[in-house]
Design an enzyme around this catalytic site. Sequence first.
Site, mmCIF file in Angstrom:
data_model
loop_
_atom_site.group_PDB
_atom_site.id
_atom_site.type_symbol
_atom_site.label_atom_id
_atom_site.label_comp_id
_atom_site.label_asym_id
_atom_site.label_seq_id
_atom_site.Cartn_x
_atom_site.Cartn_y
_atom_site.Cartn_z
ATOM 1 N N ARG A 214 0.868 -1.177 0.000
ATOM 2 C CA ARG A 214 0.000 0.000 0.000
ATOM 3 C C ARG A 214 0.907 1.229 0.000
ATOM 4 N NH1 ARG A 214 -5.170 -1.865 0.792
ATOM 5 N NH2 ARG A 214 -5.397 -3.756 2.039
ATOM 6 N N ASP A 240 -9.895 -0.372 -5.680
ATOM 7 C CA ASP A 240 -10.321 0.987 -6.053
ATOM 8 C C ASP A 240 -9.156 1.975 -5.987
ATOM 9 O OD1 ASP A 240 -10.409 0.562 -3.263
ATOM 10 O OD2 ASP A 240 -11.684 2.315 -2.980
ATOM 11 N N GLY A 241 -8.334 1.867 -4.937
ATOM 12 C CA GLY A 241 -7.173 2.756 -4.821
ATOM 13 C C GLY A 241 -6.216 2.537 -5.973
ATOM 14 N N ASP A 270 -13.654 -7.085 -1.397
ATOM 15 C CA ASP A 270 -14.876 -6.464 -0.861
ATOM 16 C C ASP A 270 -15.947 -6.251 -1.929
ATOM 17 O OD1 ASP A 270 -13.471 -6.330 1.472
ATOM 18 O OD2 ASP A 270 -13.127 -4.165 1.426
ATOM 19 N N MET A 427 -7.387 -15.410 6.430
ATOM 20 C CA MET A 427 -7.442 -16.751 5.820
ATOM 21 C C MET A 427 -8.211 -16.683 4.506
ATOM 22 S SD MET A 427 -8.267 -19.018 9.123
ATOM 23 C CE MET A 427 -8.373 -20.512 8.172
HETATM 24 N N1 LIG Z 1 -6.048 8.486 -5.283
HETATM 25 C C1 LIG Z 1 -4.945 7.779 -5.552
HETATM 26 N N2 LIG Z 1 -4.044 8.238 -6.443
HETATM 27 C C2 LIG Z 1 -2.931 7.537 -6.732
HETATM 28 N N3 LIG Z 1 -2.629 6.347 -6.162
HETATM 29 C C3 LIG Z 1 -3.468 5.845 -5.270
HETATM 30 C C4 LIG Z 1 -4.670 6.527 -4.909
HETATM 31 N N4 LIG Z 1 -5.322 5.772 -3.985
HETATM 32 C C5 LIG Z 1 -4.548 4.684 -3.778
HETATM 33 N N5 LIG Z 1 -3.445 4.722 -4.541
HETATM 34 C C6 LIG Z 1 -2.366 3.725 -4.581
HETATM 35 O O1 LIG Z 1 -2.918 2.461 -4.969
HETATM 36 C C7 LIG Z 1 -2.302 1.415 -4.249
HETATM 37 C C8 LIG Z 1 -3.346 0.526 -3.616
HETATM 38 O O2 LIG Z 1 -4.311 1.289 -2.907
HETATM 39 P P1 LIG Z 1 -5.054 0.680 -1.621
HETATM 40 O O3 LIG Z 1 -4.055 0.312 -0.592
HETATM 41 O O4 LIG Z 1 -6.116 1.626 -1.237
HETATM 42 O O5 LIG Z 1 -5.642 -0.698 -2.108
HETATM 43 P P2 LIG Z 1 -6.761 -1.036 -3.168
HETATM 44 O O6 LIG Z 1 -6.193 -1.004 -4.530
HETATM 45 O O7 LIG Z 1 -7.956 -0.159 -2.945
HETATM 46 O O8 LIG Z 1 -7.059 -2.534 -2.808
HETATM 47 P P3 LIG Z 1 -7.909 -3.099 -1.580
HETATM 48 O O9 LIG Z 1 -8.444 -1.936 -0.817
HETATM 49 O O10 LIG Z 1 -8.962 -3.911 -2.213
HETATM 50 O O11 LIG Z 1 -6.955 -3.909 -0.813
HETATM 51 C C9 LIG Z 1 -1.382 2.042 -3.238
HETATM 52 O O12 LIG Z 1 -0.047 1.877 -3.670
HETATM 53 C C10 LIG Z 1 -1.787 3.497 -3.212
HETATM 54 O O13 LIG Z 1 -0.699 4.366 -2.990
HETATM 55 O O1 LIG Z 2 -4.034 -6.254 4.817
HETATM 56 P P1 LIG Z 2 -4.574 -5.007 5.426
HETATM 57 O O2 LIG Z 2 -3.794 -3.807 5.080
HETATM 58 O O3 LIG Z 2 -4.873 -5.171 6.868
HETATM 59 O O4 LIG Z 2 -5.957 -4.756 4.710
HETATM 60 C C1 LIG Z 2 -7.017 -5.611 4.808
HETATM 61 C C2 LIG Z 2 -8.190 -4.931 4.211
HETATM 62 O O5 LIG Z 2 -8.146 -4.956 2.823
HETATM 63 C C3 LIG Z 2 -9.351 -5.472 2.326
HETATM 64 O O6 LIG Z 2 -9.121 -6.821 2.086
HETATM 65 C C4 LIG Z 2 -9.752 -4.812 1.034
HETATM 66 O O7 LIG Z 2 -10.039 -3.470 1.217
HETATM 67 C C5 LIG Z 2 -10.328 -5.294 3.446
HETATM 68 O O8 LIG Z 2 -11.407 -6.179 3.403
HETATM 69 C C6 LIG Z 2 -9.456 -5.533 4.626
HETATM 70 O O9 LIG Z 2 -9.881 -4.840 5.742
HETATM 71 MG MG LIG Z 3 -9.587 -0.303 -1.574
#
Ligand SMILES: Nc1ncnc2c1ncn2[C@@H]1O[C@H](COP(=O)(O)OP(=O)(O)OP(=O)(O)O)[C@@H](O)[C@H]1O
Ligand SMILES: O=P(O)(O)OC[C@H]1O[C@](O)(CO)[C@@H](O)[C@@H]1O
Ligand SMILES: [Mg+2]
Length: 528
Positions: A214, A240-241, A270, A427
């Site tokens: 992340r 989404d991120g 999710d 898990m």
């Molecule tokens: N608005 C944004 N602009 C640029 N990069 C982003 C933004 N939001 C998130 N990122 C980058 O995307 C990567 C993943 O984001 P995040 O940790 O929120 O997980 P995710 O892709 O939403 O997956 P999940 O939440 O399902 O685990 C990170 O490296 C983060 O820095």
């Molecule tokens: O591994 P981390 O950073 O604790 O994140 C787990 C989170 O990521 C997700 O799997 C996806 O957003 C959530 O369901 C859960 O809370």
């Molecule tokens: Mg996310």
Amino acid sequence: MDSTSSSASLIIPSFRCFDATNHRRYYSTLPSCSPTPQGAGGGSASIHVMGNSTTIADPKIITGDCGYLLDDVPHLSDYIQDLPTYSNPLQDNPAYSVVKQYFVDVDDTVAEKIVVSKESPRGNHFRRAGPRQKVYFESDEVHACIVTCGGLCPGLNTVIREIVCGLYHMYGVTGVLGIEGGYKGFYARNTIPLTPKVVNDIHKRGGTILGTSRGGHDTSKIVDSIQDRGINQVYIIGGDGTQKGASVIFEEIRRRGLKVAVVGIPKTIDNDILVIDKSFGFDTAVEEAQRAISAAHVESESIENGIGLVKLMGRHSGFIAMYATLASRDVDCCLIPESPFYLEGPGGLFEYIEKRLNENGHMVIVVAEGAGQELLSGNTCTMDNIDASGNKQLQDVGFWISQKIKDHFSKKQKLTINLKYIDPTYMICAVPSNASDNVYCTLLAHSAIHGAMAGYTGFTVGPVNGKHSCIPFQRITERQNKVVITDRMWARCLSSTNQPSFFSPKQPFEKIGDEKHGDNHVEDLAIK
Ligand SMILES: Nc1ncnc2c1ncn2[C@@H]1O[C@H](COP(=O)(O)OP(=O)(O)OP(=O)(O)O)[C@@H](O)[C@H]1O
Ligand SMILES: O=P(O)(O)OC[C@H]1O[C@](O)(CO)[C@@H](O)[C@@H]1O
Ligand SMILES: [Mg+2]
């Protein structure tokens, strides 16, 4: 080389207009406003250089008859002139020679809404995914990379495998790099050469062979690395991120005028990504959650006044909890972030628990991790921490609710309860994907490859009403997908558990729907 010009991918000659009502630019088949020369859709491809900071591309909306709209995806030819095209090598591939009409017609689009009435306008559409007759890359020219970002989800390795194998077997591409450790891996880690041999067995394992992370999204450094390594297809797997991150990478690549296709493959346990039917790994997650729910059920029914409490994933969206509850039929109460609840008093959770224990002697509660956070934040031990990506770190609702239930019933001496709390979160994220998710991952990978080879960029792939489509990043990243509690699926869930709705008299039913879903409320009420 084929003689097809770069504008061949355009399905409708179009003119750029500005719709002041919707604040969106669109391309019309009717010259209702003065045509402006531009690359995206008009065919007069030129490099857009938008100054030093990256600007967001206008959505490419193409209009047609009877209210038809195409939410189109960007194309490399929108900003690079005179790109050569080539015949798709698939036409000589023996495995695909039996298919009657293998190539997708450039005019094929997929309807976003398929429940319509006589008077309905045709509505919004997306470009159909799939192989095109003409491609914009020669096999030996392709230098692809794959990166996985965000949390784990079943199926990540399958998508990686299928991108590598799909590029190799369908398009003869051998240059594929794995970027280690998420976005920051572009500039801070090594790369791994990926071949069909290297990835052959990885779909049998959970996690991601590339590692993930992340945070660390530094757009300039990432695009510098893409440019320095000569990468021209970027496959980005994440939630989404990650898709927001992919969108800014695409914008920067477009600003620099690079011939680099950027494709997102949506990953989210999710199921919180908009537009697509469901995300990969979701079915596996729901299936795996059954094991935890069954264990909670066995534990609770084996002891007097047993309560089995299971916490499932779902930061902002309660899909896993809702589907796992519906699938199990052993659950007496499902708590999700979208549906507020309260503990004390008439119609509250404690009253319901007492009723169920009196009727049945045991009960099972499923709680999504984001449920009831507003109740927890009323606590003195509120943590307002965020993770490296900026996601708010939630408090452990499972632990909190266990304590609250125990405290409540220990005060009420006439009812001694036995509560077992199970948290299978990691898990579920870490298991390998099941058979149907593996097939789904394969289709996603193939859709991504076909789109990139055809020169499309700045899009995410995914099924819309069962048909794989290319969806512009903007549509995916608008907001998160959530359970609509005024929808029939949530009603089915409530009717399977018989739990109260927890609507307090102060918070009328309509108000809750409006607050949670804003403008989409009316639309979301449609039968699903
Ligand atoms: N608005 C944004 N602009 C640029 N990069 C982003 C933004 N939001 C998130 N990122 C980058 O995307 C990567 C993943 O984001 P995040 O940790 O929120 O997980 P995710 O892709 O939403 O997956 P999940 O939440 O399902 O685990 C990170 O490296 C983060 O820095
Ligand atoms: O591994 P981390 O950073 O604790 O994140 C787990 C989170 O990521 C997700 O799997 C996806 O957003 C959530 O369901 C859960 O809370
Ligand atoms: Mg996310």
